[in-house]
Design an enzyme around this catalytic site. Structure first.
Site, PDB file in Angstrom:
ATOM      1  N   GLU A  71      61.084  46.086 -21.639  1.00 22.56           N
ATOM      2  CA  GLU A  71      62.073  45.217 -21.018  1.00 22.56           C
ATOM      3  C   GLU A  71      62.356  43.758 -21.576  1.00 22.56           C
ATOM      4  O   GLU A  71      63.576  43.290 -21.732  1.00 22.56           O
ATOM      5  CB  GLU A  71      61.801  44.955 -19.540  1.00 22.56           C
ATOM      6  CG  GLU A  71      61.794  46.326 -18.892  1.00 22.56           C
ATOM      7  CD  GLU A  71      62.747  47.468 -18.973  1.00 22.56           C
ATOM      8  OE1 GLU A  71      64.034  46.714 -19.254  1.00 22.56           O
ATOM      9  OE2 GLU A  71      62.734  48.466 -19.156  1.00 22.56           O
ATOM     10  N   HIS A  81      67.230  40.727 -27.101  1.00 26.53           N
ATOM     11  CA  HIS A  81      68.223  41.383 -27.807  1.00 26.53           C
ATOM     12  C   HIS A  81      69.593  40.413 -27.044  1.00 26.53           C
ATOM     13  O   HIS A  81      70.496  40.066 -27.637  1.00 26.53           O
ATOM     14  CB  HIS A  81      68.511  42.599 -27.642  1.00 26.53           C
ATOM     15  CG  HIS A  81      69.336  43.321 -28.296  1.00 26.53           C
ATOM     16  ND1 HIS A  81      70.025  44.667 -28.271  1.00 26.53           N
ATOM     17  CD2 HIS A  81      70.095  42.882 -29.332  1.00 26.53           C
ATOM     18  CE1 HIS A  81      70.776  44.982 -29.339  1.00 26.53           C
ATOM     19  NE2 HIS A  81      71.016  43.943 -29.799  1.00 26.53           N
TER      20      HIS A  81
END
Length: 680
Positions: free
Chosen positions: A470, A476
């Site tokens: 996660e 990202h």
């Protein structure tokens, strides 16, 4: 009157988000947005980025910052009052979204800009935004008219309601089941931490004895370690029949009719837009170009994995027999005997590893790893931060020059009112507004084992992998350098590439050089012993083929389900799943198993006709990590290239281009198979 869901600090003020103010706030915001959109439709000058696109971006940004915390609270702190107002607002949001997607004047404005002389002066992120937007207008039904347009609007609204109902049924069904034991006689075989956890679960409800629930840390412990076979069967049956007409579940939570209606609406939506089936519609925004390409990819993986999986299941059955087990090996026996076999072969268990994975050391070690990779600094912020629960922590990421890259909330533990699973969600998008950068903010949510009996939280290695996964999504979102919100972070990234950064981070949970940063005994500070590490590595691919074919099973079921146009009943869904299992499964579950009724990834999440994305992206992530294996897992230049080519680019260009920027070639499947211990 100021809108209570909007504030100058950008971060949500969770203590002020009360159910009674949410609907009014959302209605007011949507009304303001519509008024401003009307003025943009009547623009009496040439459409440009600054006078047309940017004002629309600002409207989207305001709405996202208001709705995001409401959506998040409904997932992590559900209550009857919050759920009621959330369900009332959902159709309003859906109606607005569909309205924007079908706005012909806005569509013509976007088209006009792409054909103007100004287009070539826009940067690549702006050009990608325009290209993506034109596609989304098409997929949003902008070319529809008359009854077709009304039907599309109804479908979108209905789908949002159905997906929420599916998720609510699953949560309510899951949390309605519990088993209270007066003593620990039926808990033989469970590790000490698990027994203490079940005792703590009981105390939280002012009960004596032990309380078993369907929270994942509890379920995994019982199904893996309990010597009491009937107890394993009981919890398996409860878990595998959630939100169905089987087992304990109240029939009011049965998701069967909801699934059928979801599929019918998706089929009709695809037809209205000119596609032969929903999978064809779904693949318009993915790397894979066709249903055939996806199925061929999955079949190739199955062809290489099935022989190993069959060998593994044969070995498991023989081992169970050698242990004196004379009955047929059932679904509730597999994890139990697999754990015993793993301990016999590799002399290692979760109980051996957990003392080396305490929360503070794991979290700080995770931060050290990404700090070394990307030359950033992560620090906790406690002043003037509002959260939704006392366990939630807040952090910020700074670059080498002291600039804030991003911020995130970290919510680690399972608890009542919180939906299961683990996920990253967007709180705030990165956005450059008049040369002032709005830092991205993420929610990072897990359901890990909580602290027990005054000791720090101790995680299994699988839980550590989940956290790293996660956090990869979070990076990202937060390390993007793209200033256009529609393609910053994970926005605009093809869905079958969005798992690349998350699965990439999982690799660091297996590297000794990385583990040295955090795998230390929580009492003595001793590093993970070399002997224990070698056992862990030898056991890494234990039954990995079974996990591979299981994911292939889910992926084929999903893509084939959405390729069919004749789904009329729950039985039709079951028959597709059964046919897939006949082809690729080596473990056939009992008939009462209703996995599909809790498959929220495809029925309530964003993975419809896209669950294959996990395997597709794992090819990319394994291939990318092979470069770090060659050049050094903390090689600064390699880390910088990964950051510049992939993480920072977000969706500002096709994912294939970002991958090839880093690797210098197209992706290859060999690394994935090697990482899973499957001969190439």
């Amino acid at each position: 009157m100021s809108n209570p869901l909007l504030n100058k600090t950008v971060l949500p003020q969770f203590k002020h988000i009360k159910p009674e103010i949410i609907k009014f706030a959302i209605q007011s915001l949507l009304k303001e947005n519509r008024q401003k959109i009307t003025s943009l439709e009547e623009l009496n000058e040439e459409y440009r980025w600054d006078n047309f696109i940017q004002p629309l971006e600002l409207l989207d940004d305001r709405l996202n910052k208001a709705w995001s915390p409401v959506r998040h609270l409904n997932s992590v702190k559900s209550s009857d009052e919050l759920r009621e107002v959330y369900n009332e607002c959902l159709p309003l949001i859906s109606e607005y979204s569909t309205e924007m997607g079908q706005n012909r004047k806005l569509f013509e404005g976007y088209k006009q800009i792409t054909k103007s002389d100004n287009y070539k002066n826009l940067n690549s992120a702006q050009q990608k935004t325009l290209k993506d937007s034109l596609l989304y207008f098409k997929l949003g039904g902008v070319d529809l008219s008359g009854e077709d347009k009304k039907q599309y609007q109804f479908i979108q609204k209905r789908l949002s309601e159905l997906k929420t109902n599916y998720e609510n049924n699953l949560l309510d069904s899951s949390q309605s089941w519990e088993l209270i034991l007066e003593d620990d006689r039926r808990l033989k075989g469970l590790p000490e931490y698990a027994v203490a956890m079940l005792k703590q679960y009981a105390e939280q409800k002012s009960l004596t004895g032990y309380r078993i629930t369907l929270d994942m840390p509890c379920y995994i412990a019982v199904i893996t370690y309990a010597q009491d076979r009937e107890l394993r069967k009981e919890i398996y049956q409860a878990f595998s029949t959630r939100a169905s007409d089987q087992g304990f579940t109240d029939k009011k939570w049965n998701n069967a009719e909801i699934m059928v209606e979801i599929l019918k609406n998706r089929k009709e939506k695809a037809r209205l837009l000119g596609f032969s089936h929903y999978s064809e519609l779904s693949l318009q925004t993915k790397m894979a170009s066709s249903y055939e390409e996806v199925v061929n990819f999955l079949n190739e993986l199955a062809e290489k994995s099935l022989p190993v999986a069959r060998k593994d299941i044969k070995q498991l059955k023989e081992f169970a027999e050698s242990e004196g087990f004379k009955e047929e090996l059932m679904a509730w026996d597999n994890a139990y005997f697999s754990e015993k076999l793993k301990q016999l072969k590799y002399k290692i268990s979760d109980e051996d590893l957990k003392p080396y994975f305490s929360e503070d050391l794991v979290v700080s070690g995770l931060f050290k790893i990404v700090e070394k990779l990307y030359q950033i600094k992560i620090s906790e912020v406690t002043k003037d931060i509002e959260t939704w629960h006392e366990d939630v922590r807040f952090f910020q990421i700074m670059d080498a020059d002291g600039n804030i890259n991003g911020k995130f909330y970290l919510d680690l533990y399972a608890r009542n009112g919180k939906r299961g699973g683990a996920w990253m969600d967007k709180c705030v998008n990165r956005y450059n507004i008049n040369n002032e950068v709005q830092s991205p903010v993420a929610y990072l949510t897990c359901n890990l084992t909580p602290p027990i009996g005054g000791e720090p939280a101790l995680f299994t290695h699988d839980e550590v992998i989940t956290l790293f996964h996660e956090f990869g999504h979070g990076l990202h979102h937060m390390l993007t350098r793209v200033d256009v919100p529609e393609v910053s972070g994970i926005n605009g990234v093809e869905w079958d590439a969005v798992e690349l950064p998350s699965q990439f981070m999982e690799n660091y949970c297996w590297q000794k050089e990385a583990l040295n940063l955090f795998a230390k005994h929580y009492k003595t500070g001793e590093s993970l012993p070399e002997e224990l590490y070698q056992k862990m590595i030898r056991a890494k691919n234990f039954q990995s083929s079974l996990q591979m074919v299981r994911q292939i099973e889910f992926s084929l079921f999903d893509i084939q389900l959405h390729q069919k146009n004749d789904i009329e009943t729950e039985l039709d869904i079951q028959q597709i799943l059964d046919a897939v299992r006949d082809k690729v499964a080596v473990i056939i579950p009992p008939s009462f198993n209703k996995f599909q009724n809790s498959f929220s990834h495809i029925f309530a999440g964003g993975y419809a006709a896209g669950y294959y994305s996990y395997k597709w992206a794992e090819v990319l992530s394994a291939d990318a990590f092979s470069t770090f294996e060659k050049e050094g897992i903390f090689n600064k230049q390699t880390g910088k290239r990964f950051l510049q080519c992939i993480l920072s680019q977000g969706g500002s260009r096709p994912a294939r281009e970002s991958f090839e920027c880093f690797m210098g070639r197209e992706p290859e499947i060999d690394a994935l198979l090697r990482h899973n211990g499957i001969d190439v």
